[in-house]
Design a protein around this motif. Sequence first.
Motif, PDB file in Angstrom:
ATOM      1  N   ILE A   1      26.194  -5.635  -2.305  1.00 30.14           N
ATOM      2  CA  ILE A   1      25.149  -4.964  -3.080  1.00 30.14           C
ATOM      3  C   ILE A   1      25.453  -5.160  -4.561  1.00 30.14           C
ATOM      4  N   ALA A   2      24.452  -5.599  -5.315  1.00 23.80           N
ATOM      5  CA  ALA A   2      24.607  -5.792  -6.757  1.00 23.80           C
ATOM      6  C   ALA A   2      23.343  -5.306  -7.454  1.00 23.80           C
ATOM      7  N   LEU A   3      23.485  -4.952  -8.708  1.00 29.28           N
ATOM      8  CA  LEU A   3      22.306  -4.559  -9.476  1.00 29.28           C
ATOM      9  C   LEU A   3      21.461  -5.794  -9.772  1.00 29.28           C
TER      10      LEU A   3
ATOM     11  N   VAL B   1      20.918   1.978  -0.975  1.00 28.10           N
ATOM     12  CA  VAL B   1      20.969   0.782  -0.130  1.00 28.10           C
ATOM     13  C   VAL B   1      21.831   1.052   1.104  1.00 28.10           C
ATOM     14  N   GLN B   2      22.953   1.733   0.914  1.00 25.23           N
ATOM     15  CA  GLN B   2      23.815   2.063   2.049  1.00 25.23           C
ATOM     16  C   GLN B   2      23.063   2.955   3.042  1.00 25.23           C
ATOM     17  N   GLU B   3      22.258   3.877   2.545  1.00 24.16           N
ATOM     18  CA  GLU B   3      21.465   4.742   3.422  1.00 24.16           C
ATOM     19  C   GLU B   3      20.412   3.946   4.172  1.00 24.16           C
ATOM     20  N   ILE B   4      19.817   2.959   3.515  1.00 19.57           N
ATOM     21  CA  ILE B   4      18.841   2.096   4.179  1.00 19.57           C
ATOM     22  C   ILE B   4      19.505   1.389   5.360  1.00 19.57           C
TER      23      ILE B   4
ATOM     24  N   GLN C   1      16.968  -0.675  -7.266  1.00 19.75           N
ATOM     25  CA  GLN C   1      17.263  -1.564  -8.393  1.00 19.75           C
ATOM     26  C   GLN C   1      18.382  -2.538  -8.038  1.00 19.75           C
ATOM     27  N   CYS C   2      18.601  -2.712  -6.738  1.00 18.95           N
ATOM     28  CA  CYS C   2      19.691  -3.567  -6.270  1.00 18.95           C
ATOM     29  C   CYS C   2      19.162  -4.815  -5.587  1.00 18.95           C
ATOM     30  N   LYS C   3      20.018  -5.827  -5.584  1.00 15.64           N
ATOM     31  CA  LYS C   3      19.746  -7.031  -4.806  1.00 15.64           C
ATOM     32  C   LYS C   3      20.870  -7.166  -3.792  1.00 15.64           C
ATOM     33  N   LEU C   4      20.582  -7.870  -2.722  1.00 16.82           N
ATOM     34  CA  LEU C   4      21.560  -8.023  -1.650  1.00 16.82           C
ATOM     35  C   LEU C   4      21.966  -9.480  -1.513  1.00 16.82           C
ATOM     36  N   LEU C   5      23.250  -9.680  -1.339  1.00 17.41           N
ATOM     37  CA  LEU C   5      23.785 -10.985  -1.001  1.00 17.41           C
ATOM     38  C   LEU C   5      24.348 -10.838   0.405  1.00 17.41           C
ATOM     39  N   VAL C   6      23.840 -11.623   1.334  1.00 13.39           N
ATOM     40  CA  VAL C   6      24.199 -11.457   2.733  1.00 13.39           C
ATOM     41  C   VAL C   6      24.915 -12.695   3.243  1.00 13.39           C
ATOM     42  N   GLY C   7      26.039 -12.462   3.893  1.00 11.35           N
ATOM     43  CA  GLY C   7      26.778 -13.533   4.539  1.00 11.35           C
ATOM     44  C   GLY C   7      26.910 -13.228   6.018  1.00 11.35           C
ATOM     45  N   MET C   8      26.728 -14.245   6.853  1.00 11.92           N
ATOM     46  CA  MET C   8      26.822 -14.050   8.300  1.00 11.92           C
ATOM     47  C   MET C   8      27.833 -15.027   8.879  1.00 11.92           C
ATOM     48  N   GLY C   9      28.703 -14.499   9.699  1.00 14.93           N
ATOM     49  CA  GLY C   9      29.643 -15.355  10.407  1.00 14.93           C
ATOM     50  C   GLY C   9      28.963 -15.987  11.605  1.00 14.93           C
TER      51      GLY C   9
END
Length: 173
Positions: free
Chosen positions: A79-81, A96-99, A151-159
């Motif tokens: 999670i980043a701004l 975001v964590q609650e979402i 007001q956050c953007k998400l960077l997602v990585g998947m194994g």
Amino acid sequence: RARIAAEPAGHFRGRGAGPLHREPNRTEPPPDRVSAALVERLLLKLLVGAISPAQAIEQSELLGLDLISRCYMVVVIRIALQDPTATFDYQEFQRVQEIVANLTGPNPDIFVLRKDVEELALIVKGSTPECLREDVDLLIEQVKRQAQTTQCKLLVGMGAPTNRIADIGQSFI
């Protein structure tokens, strides 16, 4: 249930923690917090490969978690701004964590580990690699869509999906 916060109150009390053995004026964490901490510690050990599969399964059974599955996949959500020059806003990260918690909470096949304020790790169980990928893609799409209200953007990585609990750590790297 699979969620960390869903452990039954009083599940782990430890030695001497019953109502008749309390020390006066001593503050103890609520039993569900103790269980949540134990679950988080177990999941972290599993992610970094610091526990054998047999130990992980044994400890998960004691905590009321079902780790047994045909396939596993690790997802890391950073999670980043959206505006990197903006002042850090803890409440936005918490939203975001609650979402994520609301979308994963009803699913006993998803375990959420809060690594820190800015990063969550999910261990997702599934029946086949294909179904697992589809489920994870759908979940991430829902999380990203709902996170647009913050007001956050998400960077997602998947194994890569793995068929053995022992390989979860490799999926995480």
